[in-house]
Motif scaffolding. Structure first.
Motif, PDB file in Angstrom:
ATOM      1  N   TRP A  17     -12.599  -6.795   4.781  1.00 40.94           N
ATOM      2  CA  TRP A  17     -11.693  -7.822   5.292  1.00 40.94           C
ATOM      3  C   TRP A  17     -12.236  -8.438   6.582  1.00 40.94           C
ATOM      4  O   TRP A  17     -12.197  -9.659   6.766  1.00 40.94           O
ATOM      5  N   GLN A  18     -12.753  -7.603   7.473  1.00 39.15           N
ATOM      6  CA  GLN A  18     -13.309  -8.130   8.713  1.00 39.15           C
ATOM      7  C   GLN A  18     -14.563  -8.963   8.445  1.00 39.15           C
ATOM      8  O   GLN A  18     -14.788  -9.988   9.103  1.00 39.15           O
ATOM      9  N   ALA A  19     -15.376  -8.540   7.472  1.00 40.00           N
ATOM     10  CA  ALA A  19     -16.562  -9.316   7.115  1.00 40.00           C
ATOM     11  C   ALA A  19     -16.168 -10.678   6.553  1.00 40.00           C
ATOM     12  O   ALA A  19     -16.817 -11.693   6.851  1.00 40.00           O
ATOM     13  N   ILE A  20     -15.117 -10.724   5.752  1.00 43.94           N
ATOM     14  CA  ILE A  20     -14.635 -11.993   5.215  1.00 43.94           C
ATOM     15  C   ILE A  20     -14.197 -12.919   6.350  1.00 43.94           C
ATOM     16  O   ILE A  20     -14.513 -14.118   6.358  1.00 43.94           O
ATOM     17  N   ALA A  21     -13.476 -12.362   7.331  1.00 44.45           N
ATOM     18  CA  ALA A  21     -13.015 -13.170   8.452  1.00 44.45           C
ATOM     19  C   ALA A  21     -14.189 -13.721   9.262  1.00 44.45           C
ATOM     20  O   ALA A  21     -14.234 -14.910   9.597  1.00 44.45           O
ATOM     21  N   VAL A  22     -15.153 -12.846   9.568  1.00 46.16           N
ATOM     22  CA  VAL A  22     -16.318 -13.283  10.347  1.00 46.16           C
ATOM     23  C   VAL A  22     -17.139 -14.299   9.566  1.00 46.16           C
ATOM     24  O   VAL A  22     -17.599 -15.310  10.116  1.00 46.16           O
ATOM     25  N   ALA A  23     -17.335 -14.055   8.267  1.00 47.82           N
ATOM     26  CA  ALA A  23     -18.112 -14.975   7.444  1.00 47.82           C
ATOM     27  C   ALA A  23     -17.422 -16.334   7.331  1.00 47.82           C
ATOM     28  O   ALA A  23     -18.099 -17.377   7.287  1.00 47.82           O
TER      29      ALA A  23
END
Length: 316
Positions: free
Chosen positions: A38-44
């Protein structure tokens, strides 16, 4: 084409992808990996939005036929034409607007949350029970940051921050056994140590930054559920799944005040159900791999063209 690709990727990462992930069942089998995803999706999504803006800006500043940089609006219009120039400027303005909204919203959410938390902390310290002669030194309520309130309703929640607090009520202490109380306190301590509040604040800001017609409304709720699942896993290591399940049922009606994280809540049944099934290593590896790909691919897609161009300039 680079700007279009990054724009599409950004829209996918703030809308359809979070919506699909929020409906999936597998994240509860690997909550830590799912939280990372989820955090990777937000950063991406943020990287893709700014990458689209950089690509558009580079297109506007691209040298003309004579090789000199295009530094004036008339020259840009002449080179690109009115339709493409207007589209490029509008897209760049939208990217900058999202970035500005994200920065402002992050600051506003942080300031507002900390103000509410500080006010509630002062109130808790003012009305909390100071000492209980029945409780011995080894009892979990003896922790210096634990506060007990004279409230009949069984409540348990934590206030994160430098002056952290774990709050339990008389109703919770009377209803829970010592082992169940330890499980609840371990759950709240896990929230404090992992600073799940910062992750939730980031998703609140991200949700507010993007327009409503493209963002997913389910992302924040899914991240909140994963944060509770991670805290449950830490509590299970201290006690047992059965003990924690009984404790969660006892405090299931507890609602966290603004800025706090509660042990109970509307997701209690879902969390108790997952305690009976072990976490999946295979699912965790797949989620970590997807998170790494989401972070690496957009970064390389931006960095490689710039590095190639820099190498060409230096070589020339």
């Amino acid at each position: 084409m680079t700007a279009v690709a990054f724009g599409i990727l950004c829209l996918l990462l703030v809308g359809p992808v979070p919506e699909w992930l929020s409906r999936a069942q597998w994240p509860m089998r690997a909550p830590r990996a799912a939280m990372t995803l989820w955090q990777a999706i937000a950063v991406a999504a943020i990287l893709s939005a700014f990458s689209a803006g950089l690509a558009i800006a580079a297109n506007l500043l691209r040298p003309g036929p004579d090789g000199t940089p295009t530094t004036s609006v008339p020259a840009e219009i002449e080179r690109l034409g009115w339709p493409l120039w207007l589209l490029s400027v509008s897209a760049l303005a939208a990217t900058l607007l999202v970035g500005a909204r994200l920065a402002v919203t992050t600051i506003r959410v942080g300031v507002r949350t900390r103000a509410r938390r500080a006010a509630h902390r002062q109130l808790v310290d003012l009305i909390a029970t100071i000492d209980d002669p029945v409780v011995g030194d080894g009892h979990p309520l003896r922790a210096r940051y634990v506060r007990r309130l004279a409230v009949d309703k069984p409540l348990a929640y934590c206030l994160p921050g430098r002056q952290r607090r774990v709050v339990v009520t008389d109703g919770a202490v009377e209803r829970l056994t010592d082992d169940e109380l330890r499980a609840v306190l371990a759950h709240e301590r896990a929230h404090l140590r992992a600073r799940h509040d910062l992750v939730l604040e980031a998703f609140i800001a991200l949700q507010a930054a993007f327009p409503r017609f493209v963002r997913s409304e389910s992302a924040l709720g899914s991240v909140e559920l994963l944060a509770e699942a991670l805290a449950d896993d830490q509590a299970v290591r201290t006690t047992s799944p059965t003990t924690l399940a009984r404790a969660l049922v006892a405090v299931s009606d507890s609602a966290a005040p603004a800025g706090a994280l509660a042990a109970g809540g509307s997701t209690t049944v879902t969390r108790i159900t997952r305690l009976a099934a072990p976490n999946s290593t295979r699912v965790a590896i797949a989620a970590y791999s997807a998170a790494a790909a989401l972070l690496v691919v957009p970064t390389l897609a931006v960095a490689i063209p710039w590095l190639v161009e820099l190498s060409r300039l230096l070589g020339g």
